[in-house]
Design a protein around this motif. Structure first.
Motif, PDB file in Angstrom:
ATOM      1  N   THR A 166      -3.632  17.599  -4.847  1.00 17.12           N
ATOM      2  CA  THR A 166      -3.161  16.585  -4.491  1.00 17.12           C
ATOM      3  C   THR A 166      -1.518  16.511  -4.091  1.00 17.12           C
ATOM      4  N   GLN A 170       0.320  15.516  -0.753  1.00 15.02           N
ATOM      5  CA  GLN A 170       1.350  14.792  -0.729  1.00 15.02           C
ATOM      6  C   GLN A 170       2.710  15.245   0.102  1.00 15.02           C
ATOM      7  N   TYR A 174       4.498  13.777   3.394  1.00 12.72           N
ATOM      8  CA  TYR A 174       5.640  13.290   3.222  1.00 12.72           C
ATOM      9  C   TYR A 174       6.529  13.976   4.443  1.00 12.72           C
ATOM     10  N   PRO A 183      -1.848   3.867   2.098  1.00 10.34           N
ATOM     11  CA  PRO A 183      -1.435   4.609   0.909  1.00 10.34           C
ATOM     12  C   PRO A 183      -1.103   3.827  -0.221  1.00 10.34           C
ATOM     13  N   LEU A 186       1.813   7.556  -3.889  1.00 11.02           N
ATOM     14  CA  LEU A 186       2.623   8.568  -3.451  1.00 11.02           C
ATOM     15  C   LEU A 186       2.172   9.189  -2.170  1.00 11.02           C
ATOM     16  N   TYR A 187       2.242   8.525  -1.043  1.00  7.94           N
ATOM     17  CA  TYR A 187       1.797   8.673   0.306  1.00  7.94           C
ATOM     18  C   TYR A 187       0.424   8.870   0.542  1.00  7.94           C
ATOM     19  N   VAL A 188      -0.278   9.166  -0.676  1.00  2.00           N
ATOM     20  CA  VAL A 188      -1.901   9.253  -0.321  1.00  2.00           C
ATOM     21  C   VAL A 188      -2.743   8.081  -0.860  1.00  2.00           C
TER      22      VAL A 188
END
Length: 225
Positions: A166, A170, A174, A183, A186-188
């Motif tokens: 993970t 990320q 990013y 998302p 945190l971006y996912v």
């Protein structure tokens, strides 16, 4: 040389230690190659499911395969699968805790089928919110571990793999390598660690089964010699 003694023709045979080391290294390489191609195949199939549902989006300039995934995804997944599949039996051996729960290929195939089903659910099943989806996939992933593994080693490695994978994902998102639609963590997507956990358990079971087959072959050869 004393009279009556003759030098035996042909190459000298290796001792049992050298022979066993050579057999182990060759079988290790074969297992790694098999695990690599299994990982590549699963990556192509599962990534196709994600893209069809528009869960992941790759920039057009990196779409370079017939399954509409970036060229680097299958090799990376194959390499990770080989490492995981070789790591599980290695850790079992060093801890002195051989994994004996449901050690047959039919069980491994069912584990793979459940893993594909969990991925399919993440792409196809609609929930009211991501929290419900994440909790459902977490329960399914833990259920997969309980059904096909039940070892402390398997659970610990699965959690470690989920965390590391993970984190790497990320970082890739990013840096704009690709992105997730909607998302929420945190971006996912928040359910992504569950998929990585289930994938680690699945590849670990495949690796353990291949290692058990290797031990049988080496034992048979040693008995014949």
């Amino acid at each position: 040389m004393a009279e009556g003694e003759t030098e035996s023709p042909g190459p000298k045979k290796h001792g049992p230690y050298i022979s066993s080391v050579t057999s182990w290294s060759v079988n290790l390489m074969i297992r790694g190659v098999v695990l690599f191609f299994i990982g590549v195949f699963l990556a192509l199939v599962l990534n196709l499911l994600q893209i069809q549902r528009n869960v992941t989006l790759f920039p057009p300039d990196v779409i370079a395969s017939i399954f509409s995934s970036a060229w680097w995804v299958p090799p990376c997944c194959g390499t990770a699968s080989a490492v995981i599949g070789l790591l599980y039996p290695c850790i079992d051996r060093h801890l002195g805790e051989p994994h004996k729960f449901k050690r047959e290929w039919s069980s491994v195939m069912r584990c793979v089928a459940v893993f594909v089903g969990i991925n399919h659910a993440s792409a196809k099943v609609d929930f009211d919110n991501n929290i419900q989806l994440s909790l459902t996939l977490a329960a399914l992933s833990i259920g997969l571990w309980w059904t096909f593994d039940r070892s402390r080693t398997g659970f610990g490695l699965g959690v470690g793999i989920a965390f590391l994978a993970t984190l790497v994902t990320q970082l890739l998102v990013y840096n704009g390598v690709y992105q997730y639609t909607s998302p929420d963590f945190l971006y996912v997507r928040s359910w992504l660690p569950c998929i990585f956990f289930a994938g680690g358990i699945t590849m670990g079971n495949i690796g353990r089964q291949l290692a058990m087959y290797e031990c049988k072959v080496i034992a048979e050869k040693s008995h014949q010699e």
